[in-house]
Design a protein around this motif. Structure first.
Motif, PDB file in Angstrom:
ATOM      1  N   THR A   1     -13.083   5.786 -18.466  1.00 16.43           N
ATOM      2  CA  THR A   1     -12.288   5.327 -17.327  1.00 16.43           C
ATOM      3  C   THR A   1     -12.028   3.829 -17.450  1.00 16.43           C
ATOM      4  O   THR A   1     -10.909   3.349 -17.233  1.00 16.43           O
TER       5      THR A   1
ATOM      6  N   ASN B   1     -13.062  12.288  -9.285  1.00 12.35           N
ATOM      7  CA  ASN B   1     -14.157  12.185 -10.252  1.00 12.35           C
ATOM      8  C   ASN B   1     -15.425  12.887  -9.788  1.00 12.35           C
ATOM      9  O   ASN B   1     -16.321  13.147 -10.604  1.00 12.35           O
TER      10      ASN B   1
ATOM     11  N   ASN C   1     -10.439  11.121 -18.521  1.00 15.78           N
ATOM     12  CA  ASN C   1     -10.650   9.980 -17.624  1.00 15.78           C
ATOM     13  C   ASN C   1      -9.845   8.755 -18.034  1.00 15.78           C
ATOM     14  O   ASN C   1      -9.599   7.866 -17.215  1.00 15.78           O
TER      15      ASN C   1
ATOM     16  N   TRP D   1     -17.570   7.406 -17.676  1.00 16.87           N
ATOM     17  CA  TRP D   1     -17.275   6.177 -16.943  1.00 16.87           C
ATOM     18  C   TRP D   1     -16.663   5.143 -17.887  1.00 16.87           C
ATOM     19  O   TRP D   1     -15.690   4.451 -17.554  1.00 16.87           O
TER      20      TRP D   1
ATOM     21  N   GLU E   1     -19.170   9.230 -11.000  1.00 22.11           N
ATOM     22  CA  GLU E   1     -19.489  10.345 -11.890  1.00 22.11           C
ATOM     23  C   GLU E   1     -20.981  10.444 -12.221  1.00 22.11           C
ATOM     24  O   GLU E   1     -21.555  11.534 -12.130  1.00 22.11           O
TER      25      GLU E   1
ATOM     26  N   GLY F   1     -14.761   5.287 -11.623  1.00 22.43           N
ATOM     27  CA  GLY F   1     -15.615   6.147 -12.441  1.00 22.43           C
ATOM     28  C   GLY F   1     -17.093   6.044 -12.108  1.00 22.43           C
ATOM     29  O   GLY F   1     -17.901   6.826 -12.626  1.00 22.43           O
TER      30      GLY F   1
ATOM     31  N   GLU G   1     -15.809  16.247 -11.495  1.00 26.35           N
ATOM     32  CA  GLU G   1     -16.009  16.072 -12.930  1.00 26.35           C
ATOM     33  C   GLU G   1     -17.451  15.678 -13.232  1.00 26.35           C
ATOM     34  O   GLU G   1     -18.082  16.227 -14.140  1.00 26.35           O
TER      35      GLU G   1
END
Length: 270
Positions: A24, A132, A169, A21, A201, A198, A135
């Motif tokens: 991102t 995301n 990311n 995150w 995630e 993000g 992922e």
């Protein structure tokens, strides 16, 4: 690595996905330094992200799933095949339902159910957020498989996957914040929406780690599901997006570089 090993699977997963995150958000933060990123750079970054995702799908997810399934009740290929196709079909279904708009795409080409009722910023965030999900799920499943004590899984391998996901990311955060800045949003709003993609995630990762620790027989299916979902994203959005501006050779070479780096990370650490 020893410190990470001492943590609970949930804490390991949260630390890993807070990193992804954060990457991102770091990519989205480029909006504070410039209003426009060089298109060749963006296409190369997207190609790199695609290479990382393809390599992670095999070395971190499919290969362990195949090895784990060898001792199961099904032929070793069955969980991988079913999980892989299920992951792709799931993302295909989500793509048809959730309204979204891919970066650098005209507003008229928004997809999903009644996308015209949503703001452009919302549609852009939803597009990257959908990508995301697999992922985060992949990272959660990887750390969850370590918690089950499976010999095919390792903290180092799960950490390598998280690092790879974090690296790829970075361009995703940029791909959201930059178009919004060009559309006239303030730098802070552009950054906010860029990093917001993000958030999903850690949530998806916790679902993944919970699923495999509570239902261990599902682990090969879960690993393959995450791989299939990621490959769908790469084929449907990342590769086409990296080549639509004419930088095909550049994007292809960076895809190979991303694949190679992720392969080295996974093999060296896993």
């Amino acid at each position: 690595m020893q410190y990470i090993s001492s943590l609970s699977p949930v804490m390991q997963t949260l630390l890993a996905t807070f990193f992804t995150w954060g990457m991102t958000a770091l990519g989205a933060a480029l909006v504070f330094t410039t209003k426009k990123v060089n298109q060749k750079l963006m296409d190369g970054m997207l190609g790199f992200a695609g290479g990382v995702m393809i390599a992670a799908s095999f070395w971190s997810l499919l290969a362990p799933a195949l090895s784990m399934a060898e001792s199961g009740p099904f032929p070793s290929w069955f969980p991988a095949a079913v999980g892989f196709m299920s992951g792709g079909l799931f993302l295909w279904g989500v793509d048809k339902v959730i309204p979204h708009l891919h970066p650098n795409t005209p507003r008229a080409e928004a997809e999903g159910i009644q996308p015209y009722k949503r703001h452009r910023s919302t549609l852009l965030v939803l597009a990257i957020t959908m990508h995301n999900i697999p992922e985060g799920l992949a990272v959660g499943v990887a750390f969850g498989s370590v918690a089950t004590g499976n010999p095919e899984a390792s903290i180092a391998g799960a950490t390598a996957l998280a690092i790879g996901m974090g690296i790829q990311n970075f361009p995703e955060g940029t791909a959201v914040s930059m178009p919004l800045r060009r559309d006239g949003l303030s730098r802070w709003k552009s950054f906010y929406y860029g990093q917001l993609s993000g958030v999903v995630e850690p949530i998806a990762a916790l679902i993944g780690v919970a699923a495999v620790t509570l239902m261990q027989p599902l682990l090969p299916f879960a690993l393959s599901f995450a791989a299939g979902a990621m490959i769908f994203v790469v084929a449907e959005e990342v590769i086409p997006g990296s080549q639509e501006n004419g930088n095909k050779d550049l994007a292809s070479m960076w895809l190979m570089i991303g694949f190679t780096i992720m392969m080295i990370l996974d093999v060296a650490l896993g």
